[in-house]
Design a protein around this motif. Sequence first.
Motif, PDB file in Angstrom:
ATOM      1  N   HIS A 167      60.909  10.105-104.511  1.00  0.00           N
ATOM      2  CA  HIS A 167      61.700   9.126-103.770  1.00  0.00           C
ATOM      3  C   HIS A 167      61.487   7.731-104.359  1.00  0.00           C
ATOM      4  CE1 HIS A 167      63.916   7.413-100.475  1.00  0.00           C
ATOM      5  NE2 HIS A 167      62.885   6.671-100.095  1.00  0.00           N
ATOM      6  N   ASP A 168      62.579   6.984-104.511  1.00  0.00           N
ATOM      7  CA  ASP A 168      62.519   5.600-105.002  1.00  0.00           C
ATOM      8  C   ASP A 168      61.846   5.476-106.361  1.00  0.00           C
ATOM      9  OD1 ASP A 168      63.907   4.496-102.905  1.00  0.00           O
ATOM     10  OD2 ASP A 168      62.109   4.018-101.735  1.00  0.00           O
ATOM     11  N   ALA A 169      61.943   6.487-107.188  1.00  0.00           N
ATOM     12  CA  ALA A 169      61.367   6.438-108.531  1.00  0.00           C
ATOM     13  C   ALA A 169      62.411   5.909-109.513  1.00  0.00           C
ATOM     14  CB  ALA A 169      60.907   7.830-108.958  1.00  0.00           C
ATOM     15  N   PRO A 170      61.972   5.429-110.687  1.00  0.00           N
ATOM     16  CA  PRO A 170      62.945   5.044-111.716  1.00  0.00           C
ATOM     17  C   PRO A 170      63.816   6.240-112.108  1.00  0.00           C
ATOM     18  CG  PRO A 170      60.734   4.278-112.283  1.00  0.00           C
ATOM     19  CD  PRO A 170      60.589   5.187-111.097  1.00  0.00           C
ATOM     20  N   GLU A 171      65.043   5.960-112.533  1.00  0.00           N
ATOM     21  CA  GLU A 171      65.959   7.053-112.853  1.00  0.00           C
ATOM     22  C   GLU A 171      65.407   7.969-113.939  1.00  0.00           C
ATOM     23  OE1 GLU A 171      70.550   8.054-114.193  1.00  0.00           O
ATOM     24  OE2 GLU A 171      70.022   6.003-113.628  1.00  0.00           O
ATOM     25  N   LYS A 172      64.676   7.407-114.895  1.00  0.00           N
ATOM     26  CA  LYS A 172      64.140   8.258-115.962  1.00  0.00           C
ATOM     27  C   LYS A 172      63.153   9.280-115.410  1.00  0.00           C
ATOM     28  CE  LYS A 172      60.438   5.079-117.459  1.00  0.00           C
ATOM     29  NZ  LYS A 172      59.321   5.931-116.985  1.00  0.00           N
ATOM     30  N   ILE A 174      63.259  10.486-112.269  1.00  0.00           N
ATOM     31  CA  ILE A 174      64.074  11.428-111.495  1.00  0.00           C
ATOM     32  C   ILE A 174      64.729  12.437-112.431  1.00  0.00           C
ATOM     33  CG2 ILE A 174      66.164  11.607-110.085  1.00  0.00           C
ATOM     34  CD1 ILE A 174      65.350   8.894-108.830  1.00  0.00           C
ATOM     35  N   ARG A 175      65.297  11.941-113.518  1.00  0.00           N
ATOM     36  CA  ARG A 175      65.950  12.852-114.461  1.00  0.00           C
ATOM     37  C   ARG A 175      64.936  13.769-115.139  1.00  0.00           C
ATOM     38  NH1 ARG A 175      70.967  10.365-117.763  1.00  0.00           N
ATOM     39  NH2 ARG A 175      70.865  12.510-118.512  1.00  0.00           N
ATOM     40  N   ALA A 176      63.736  13.254-115.392  1.00  0.00           N
ATOM     41  CA  ALA A 176      62.692  14.101-115.990  1.00  0.00           C
ATOM     42  C   ALA A 176      62.322  15.243-115.046  1.00  0.00           C
ATOM     43  CB  ALA A 176      61.463  13.266-116.329  1.00  0.00           C
ATOM     44  N   CYS A 177      62.287  14.961-113.752  1.00  0.00           N
ATOM     45  CA  CYS A 177      62.011  15.996-112.752  1.00  0.00           C
ATOM     46  C   CYS A 177      63.098  17.066-112.789  1.00  0.00           C
ATOM     47  CB  CYS A 177      61.918  15.354-111.371  1.00  0.00           C
ATOM     48  SG  CYS A 177      61.730  16.519-109.998  1.00  0.00           S
ATOM     49  N   PHE A 178      64.353  16.636-112.796  1.00  0.00           N
ATOM     50  CA  PHE A 178      65.456  17.593-112.816  1.00  0.00           C
ATOM     51  C   PHE A 178      65.499  18.377-114.125  1.00  0.00           C
ATOM     52  CE2 PHE A 178      67.825  14.501-109.805  1.00  0.00           C
ATOM     53  CZ  PHE A 178      67.229  15.090-108.697  1.00  0.00           C
ATOM     54  N   ALA A 179      65.229  17.710-115.227  1.00  0.00           N
ATOM     55  CA  ALA A 179      65.201  18.408-116.512  1.00  0.00           C
ATOM     56  C   ALA A 179      64.079  19.441-116.543  1.00  0.00           C
ATOM     57  CB  ALA A 179      65.030  17.402-117.650  1.00  0.00           C
ATOM     58  N   MET A 202      69.512  20.825-106.885  1.00  0.00           N
ATOM     59  CA  MET A 202      68.761  19.580-107.085  1.00  0.00           C
ATOM     60  C   MET A 202      69.722  18.412-107.001  1.00  0.00           C
ATOM     61  SD  MET A 202      67.805  20.086-111.129  1.00  0.00           S
ATOM     62  CE  MET A 202      69.034  19.792-112.433  1.00  0.00           C
ATOM     63  N   GLY A 203      69.228  17.344-106.421  1.00  0.00           N
ATOM     64  CA  GLY A 203      70.057  16.179-106.194  1.00  0.00           C
ATOM     65  C   GLY A 203      70.501  16.085-104.758  1.00  0.00           C
ATOM     66  N   MET A 204      70.226  14.939-104.147  1.00  0.00           N
ATOM     67  CA  MET A 204      70.647  14.655-102.778  1.00  0.00           C
ATOM     68  C   MET A 204      71.487  13.378-102.786  1.00  0.00           C
ATOM     69  SD  MET A 204      67.340  15.958-100.556  1.00  0.00           S
ATOM     70  CE  MET A 204      66.197  14.701-101.114  1.00  0.00           C
ATOM     71  N   SER A 205      71.717  12.800-101.635  1.00  0.00           N
ATOM     72  CA  SER A 205      72.680  11.703-101.532  1.00  0.00           C
ATOM     73  C   SER A 205      72.383  10.553-102.497  1.00  0.00           C
ATOM     74  CB  SER A 205      72.711  11.173-100.092  1.00  0.00           C
ATOM     75  OG  SER A 205      73.153  12.188 -99.212  1.00  0.00           O
ATOM     76  N   ASP A 206      71.105  10.269-102.739  1.00  0.00           N
ATOM     77  CA  ASP A 206      70.759   9.118-103.569  1.00  0.00           C
ATOM     78  C   ASP A 206      70.692   9.432-105.059  1.00  0.00           C
ATOM     79  OD1 ASP A 206      70.565   7.522-101.329  1.00  0.00           O
ATOM     80  OD2 ASP A 206      68.407   7.826-101.097  1.00  0.00           O
ATOM     81  N   ASP A 207      70.582  10.710-105.419  1.00  0.00           N
ATOM     82  CA  ASP A 207      70.325  11.013-106.833  1.00  0.00           C
ATOM     83  C   ASP A 207      71.134  12.198-107.363  1.00  0.00           C
ATOM     84  OD1 ASP A 207      69.008  13.169-105.638  1.00  0.00           O
ATOM     85  OD2 ASP A 207      66.997  12.398-106.037  1.00  0.00           O
TER      86      ASP A 207
END
Length: 221
Positions: A167-172, A174-179, A202-207
């Motif tokens: 939550h509230d992490a930098p986009e890089k 967040i994307r690393a988590c999804f990758a 994966m991915g909710m309203s904010d991401d």
Amino acid sequence: DAIASNLLRVKQSIADAARACTRSSDAIRLIAVSKGHSKEAIVAAIAAGQKDFGESTTQDALPKISQLANPSIDWHFIGHLQTNKARFIPGNFSWLHSLDSLDLARKLSRRAGEQSATVNILIEVNVSRDPKKHGIAPDALPGFIEKLLEENPAALPLRGLMTIAPHDAPEKDIRACFAGLRRLRDDCRQRFGLKDFTELSMGMSDDYLAAIREGATMVRV
């Protein structure tokens, strides 16, 4: 009208994000998170063409499912599921996004057998290793799948993985988590020969837009 307008806006944003990374929007399923919303709101969403709805507690979901009784709807249980609530999933939900223990799998399998029901299963993985989150640790996932397959729960087809990004992490990050989740799915699909192990919830309203760029097949909005 507001619900139909909101759905159209989200679906358009999904289509735009998919196009930007040369994906088909048809490969991305929108799970409309209906928890906390009334039966009337869900009816309005159905009228606007929405088919997939996500709930995170059985006590809120079951009255809606019973009252609507619409065979064209797929209900997704997206929250953490306590083992003592496992009996409510088969026969009510088409998908469980949060399998995280063998004990839960056994209870689900037994109940599904009694109901002659099938539940599509996504395993929740704590990719970010956040101690506040549920889910299997990434390095424990292959062993967990191996044990599940040994028990051969036919009523619980393994369809893929789910995660929640920091939550509230930098986009890089967040994307690393999804990758990371995508790589885990690909590795396990190949290792165990699971041809239907294709889903990434994966991915909710904010991401959810970042999740689409990393291969999400289901977004929970």
